[in-house]
Design a protein around this motif. Structure first.
Motif, PDB file in Angstrom:
ATOM      1  N   LEU A  71       0.838  -1.198   0.000  1.00 15.26           N
ATOM      2  CA  LEU A  71       0.000   0.000   0.000  1.00 15.26           C
ATOM      3  C   LEU A  71       0.878   1.255   0.000  1.00 15.26           C
ATOM      4  N   PHE A  72       0.358   2.321  -0.612  1.00 15.60           N
ATOM      5  CA  PHE A  72       1.071   3.594  -0.670  1.00 15.60           C
ATOM      6  C   PHE A  72       0.164   4.704  -0.123  1.00 15.60           C
ATOM      7  N   PRO A  73       0.754   5.907   0.093  1.00 13.31           N
ATOM      8  CA  PRO A  73      -0.081   6.997   0.619  1.00 13.31           C
ATOM      9  C   PRO A  73      -1.272   7.360  -0.273  1.00 13.31           C
ATOM     10  N   ASP A  74      -1.242   6.992  -1.569  1.00 11.24           N
ATOM     11  CA  ASP A  74      -2.411   7.272  -2.417  1.00 11.24           C
ATOM     12  C   ASP A  74      -3.363   6.072  -2.512  1.00 11.24           C
TER      13      ASP A  74
ATOM     14  N   PHE B  91      10.935  13.200   4.952  1.00 12.26           N
ATOM     15  CA  PHE B  91       9.892  12.161   4.845  1.00 12.26           C
ATOM     16  C   PHE B  91       8.699  12.623   5.690  1.00 12.26           C
ATOM     17  N   GLN B  92       7.701  13.157   5.008  1.00  9.43           N
ATOM     18  CA  GLN B  92       6.578  13.783   5.728  1.00  9.43           C
ATOM     19  C   GLN B  92       5.517  12.755   6.116  1.00  9.43           C
ATOM     20  N   VAL B  93       5.948  11.656   6.657  1.00 12.85           N
ATOM     21  CA  VAL B  93       4.998  10.601   7.052  1.00 12.85           C
ATOM     22  C   VAL B  93       4.187  11.049   8.271  1.00 12.85           C
TER      23      VAL B  93
ATOM     24  N   GLU C 223      -6.081   9.982  14.864  1.00 13.79           N
ATOM     25  CA  GLU C 223      -5.668  11.364  14.587  1.00 13.79           C
ATOM     26  C   GLU C 223      -4.199  11.412  14.181  1.00 13.79           C
ATOM     27  N   VAL C 224      -3.897  12.278  13.196  1.00 12.55           N
ATOM     28  CA  VAL C 224      -2.489  12.550  12.874  1.00 12.55           C
ATOM     29  C   VAL C 224      -1.997  13.576  13.886  1.00 12.55           C
ATOM     30  N   ILE C 225      -0.968  13.223  14.653  1.00 14.65           N
ATOM     31  CA  ILE C 225      -0.482  14.157  15.682  1.00 14.65           C
ATOM     32  C   ILE C 225       0.807  14.857  15.254  1.00 14.65           C
ATOM     33  N   GLU C 226       1.520  14.302  14.287  1.00 15.24           N
ATOM     34  CA  GLU C 226       2.736  14.953  13.767  1.00 15.24           C
ATOM     35  C   GLU C 226       2.891  14.559  12.310  1.00 15.24           C
ATOM     36  N   LYS C 227       3.536  15.446  11.547  1.00 14.75           N
ATOM     37  CA  LYS C 227       3.936  15.089  10.173  1.00 14.75           C
ATOM     38  C   LYS C 227       5.455  15.173  10.127  1.00 14.75           C
ATOM     39  N   GLY C 228       6.086  14.190   9.505  1.00 13.39           N
ATOM     40  CA  GLY C 228       7.544  14.175   9.434  1.00 13.39           C
ATOM     41  C   GLY C 228       8.182  14.132  10.814  1.00 13.39           C
ATOM     42  N   PRO C 229       7.762  13.190  11.676  1.00 13.98           N
ATOM     43  CA  PRO C 229       8.318  13.144  13.035  1.00 13.98           C
ATOM     44  C   PRO C 229       9.820  12.863  13.006  1.00 13.98           C
ATOM     45  N   ASP C 230      10.483  13.278  14.079  1.00 19.11           N
ATOM     46  CA  ASP C 230      11.924  13.025  14.205  1.00 19.11           C
ATOM     47  C   ASP C 230      12.134  11.507  14.322  1.00 19.11           C
ATOM     48  N   GLN C 231      12.595  10.909  13.248  1.00 21.22           N
ATOM     49  CA  GLN C 231      12.689   9.442  13.237  1.00 21.22           C
ATOM     50  C   GLN C 231      13.836   8.910  14.093  1.00 21.22           C
ATOM     51  N   THR C 232      14.752   9.790  14.507  1.00 23.47           N
ATOM     52  CA  THR C 232      15.815   9.300  15.403  1.00 23.47           C
ATOM     53  C   THR C 232      15.220   8.884  16.749  1.00 23.47           C
ATOM     54  N   LYS C 233      14.016   9.397  17.045  1.00 22.45           N
ATOM     55  CA  LYS C 233      13.403   9.091  18.354  1.00 22.45           C
ATOM     56  C   LYS C 233      12.349   7.996  18.263  1.00 22.45           C
ATOM     57  N   LEU C 234      12.151   7.453  17.060  1.00 24.92           N
ATOM     58  CA  LEU C 234      11.021   6.551  16.838  1.00 24.92           C
ATOM     59  C   LEU C 234      11.101   5.261  17.670  1.00 24.92           C
TER      60      LEU C 234
ATOM     61  N   PRO D 176       1.373   4.892   9.888  1.00 23.93           N
ATOM     62  CA  PRO D 176       0.498   3.859   9.320  1.00 23.93           C
ATOM     63  C   PRO D 176       1.035   3.183   8.066  1.00 23.93           C
ATOM     64  N   TYR D 177       2.221   3.613   7.595  1.00 27.45           N
ATOM     65  CA  TYR D 177       2.854   2.893   6.476  1.00 27.45           C
ATOM     66  C   TYR D 177       4.370   2.974   6.600  1.00 27.45           C
ATOM     67  N   SER D 178       5.101   2.807   5.509  1.00 24.04           N
ATOM     68  CA  SER D 178       6.573   2.730   5.624  1.00 24.04           C
ATOM     69  C   SER D 178       7.180   4.108   5.878  1.00 24.04           C
ATOM     70  N   ASN D 179       8.318   4.104   6.561  1.00 21.50           N
ATOM     71  CA  ASN D 179       8.962   5.365   6.936  1.00 21.50           C
ATOM     72  C   ASN D 179       9.717   6.024   5.783  1.00 21.50           C
ATOM     73  N   ASP D 180       9.753   5.383   4.596  1.00 19.27           N
ATOM     74  CA  ASP D 180      10.405   6.003   3.425  1.00 19.27           C
ATOM     75  C   ASP D 180       9.389   6.666   2.503  1.00 19.27           C
ATOM     76  N   MET D 181       8.126   6.736   2.940  1.00 18.48           N
ATOM     77  CA  MET D 181       7.085   7.289   2.057  1.00 18.48           C
ATOM     78  C   MET D 181       6.911   8.790   2.334  1.00 18.48           C
ATOM     79  N   ASP D 182       6.067   9.429   1.530  1.00 12.60           N
ATOM     80  CA  ASP D 182       5.828  10.881   1.655  1.00 12.60           C
ATOM     81  C   ASP D 182       7.132  11.677   1.556  1.00 12.60           C
ATOM     82  N   LEU D 183       8.007  11.248   0.671  1.00 13.78           N
ATOM     83  CA  LEU D 183       9.244  11.990   0.416  1.00 13.78           C
ATOM     84  C   LEU D 183       8.872  13.319  -0.233  1.00 13.78           C
ATOM     85  N   ILE D 184       9.470  14.410   0.229  1.00 10.56           N
ATOM     86  CA  ILE D 184       9.065  15.704  -0.344  1.00 10.56           C
ATOM     87  C   ILE D 184       9.489  15.792  -1.808  1.00 10.56           C
TER      88      ILE D 184
END
Ligand code: MG
Length: 472
Positions: free
Chosen positions: A109-112, A188-190, A197-208, A163-171
């Motif tokens: 699945l993809f963001p679209d 990566f604006q995931v 609810e979406v609480i963040e866009k492009g979260p700091d993935q170093t903290k994931l 809700p999907y892969s962390n390499d998606m929503d690449l600007i």
């Protein structure tokens, strides 16, 4: 005999002795309380990426200890070789071809995408709810990011994650491969979601990894008085690779090793929490991965160890996963060389929880309880390897026949049809190097009968992965 093996041998011996003395080790400490269940699911972790599975420069002391105290499975399979179908297989106990969560056009699945796991499917969480379980999904979902398909619509009380892969929503305008290997989170604006609810866009993935771990620990502590099912599906080590400050330059294996060592830390924190909260003797923890290593990413991808190829393919490297079951007091420590699959988890958990398996559904999973809690052989004798909607290979016993093979990623790769099929003895030849079809006509006939029966009885589900929100 090396110390480690001697210890394992002695442990196994003492467990066998206990089993022969009145009802078995498994029953002797059986608690009246329902077992808690935790699945720790990595993304694109290779079979050879843990020290306990042979990696020479990645150090995973917590997983090594978990394996020593539990069961290390060396023939355990994901239900597919890429994310979406593999996750559908785990949660439903069914081949993705039945739920429609696989496609020849779009493999995930993809963001679209506008579809997801159909409501008619029954997940582990939904199966366990009637038995009184509290349920949480933390991490990567990848079974539909639109409201009707989210974890909260599939039996999970709560959800926190991407809700999907962390390499998606690449600007727009950024080259995919180059940005993945020199990653910055903000590119990566995931979405990061809590429940619906979406609480963040492009979260700091170093903290994931750290945030997922903290969420998991909080859920365990908040639910210690009731049975719970926690599905912790890390985004790592899927590219782009991120790790926290504490794990930067931590591993000899470089950035990829840092990521795995942080995941190992996370496992250690969870097992420590179970011990501190006195839940360890009442909780089954399973550690595994959704598919093999993404070899296309070179140093940013993992290792399949002895196995051939990796993610996206139906060779062993694509679907054989490093798997550990841990349940102190219930599971006798041993090495299991029988077959198992993530599809077996649903019936196994239902048996453990005293819950009913889904009615009117063809299940592809088997209850592994007799292997986990006794000394029985695995009920799984056969494995089907699908790529998209096509059956490429069948394993029965130690033999695997490839009817179609195809490489993956980094350019177009033709489908190669094999008649007679390629045949490998996975006992003698785990790396699938030596085709023995010419001398084993009888075995090929047997596998062909199994393949035909399977296909004749199969009712494929409607393809959910090609449905887009903006049709092309
Ligand atoms: Mg994956």
């Amino acid at each position: 005999m090396p110390d480690y093996n001697r210890r394992r041998f002695m442990q196994t011996l003492s467990m066998s002795a206990a089993a022969s003395l009145g009802g078995g080790f498994a029953c002797s400490k059986r608690s009246a309380k329902r077992s808690n269940i935790i699945v720790i699911f990595c993304d694109d972790l290779g079979y050879g990426d843990l020290s306990v599975f042979g990696h020479p420069t990645i150090h995973t002391p917590n997983l090594d200890r978990m394996a020593q105290e539990g069961q290390k499975w060396t023939h355990f399979y994901a239900g597919a070789s890429v994310c979406t179908p593999s996750r559908a297989a785990l949660l439903t106990g069914r081949l993705p071809i039945r739920s429609g969560m696989c496609s020849d056009e779009r493999r995930v699945l993809f963001p679209d995408s506008r579809s997801g796991l159909p409501q008619s499917e029954v997940t582990i969480a939904e199966a366990l709810k009637p038995a009184g379980y509290h349920t949480a999904c933390i991490g990567k979902w990848h079974l539909g990011h639109l409201p009707p398909f989210l974890p909260t619509k599939h039996g999970f009380d709560t959800y926190f994650g991407i809700p999907y892969s962390n390499d998606m929503d690449l600007i727009a305008g950024k080259p995919y491969y180059e940005t993945c290997v020199k990653p910055r989170s903000e590119l990566f604006q995931v979405p990061l979601m809590r429940d619906e609810e979406v609480i963040e866009k492009g979260p700091d993935q170093t903290k994931l990894t750290k945030r997922y771990t903290e969420e998991a620990i909080a859920f365990i502590k908040n639910n210690k008085k009731n049975p719970f099912f926690l599905y912790l599906a890390h985004n790592m080590p899927h590219v782009p690779l991120f790790r926290s400050k504490n794990f930067t330059n931590h591993s000899l294996r470089g950035r990829y090793g840092d990521v795995i060592e942080e995941l190992d830390w996370s496992v250690g924190q969870i097992l420590l929490t179970l011990r501190k909260e006195k839940l360890a003797d009442n909780t089954l923890v399973v550690f595994t991965s959704d598919n093999g290593p993404w070899l296309w990413f070179n140093q940013h991808g993992g290792s399949a160890g002895s196995f051939r190829n990796g993610k996206g393919t139906t060779f062993e490297g694509g679907m054989r996963e490093p798997t550990i079951f841990w349940y102190p007091g219930r599971i006798a420590p041993r090495l299991v060389q029988d077959m198992g699959s993530t599809m077996d988890l649903l019936p196994t958990f239902c048996a453990l929880a005293g819950a009913k398996t889904p009615e009117n559904k063809v299940l592809d999973g088997h209850d592994l309880s007799p292997v986990l809690f006794g000394n029985a052989s695995s009920p799984r004798r056969t494995m089907y390897y699908y790529r998209g909607r096509q059956l490429y290979a069948v394993r029965h016993g130690r033999y695997k026949a490839h009817y179609i093979t195809q490489d993956c990623y980094g350019g177009p790769h033709p489908q190669l049809h094999h008649d007679p099929p390629l045949l490998y003895d996975l006992g003698e030849d785990p790396g699938e190097k030596f085709n023995i079809a010419a001398d084993h006509a009888k075995i090929l006939d047997e596998i062909e009968t199994i393949r035909k029966n399977h296909l004749e009885n199969l009712v494929p589900g409607e393809d959910q992965l090609t449905k887009r929100s903006i049709p092309r």
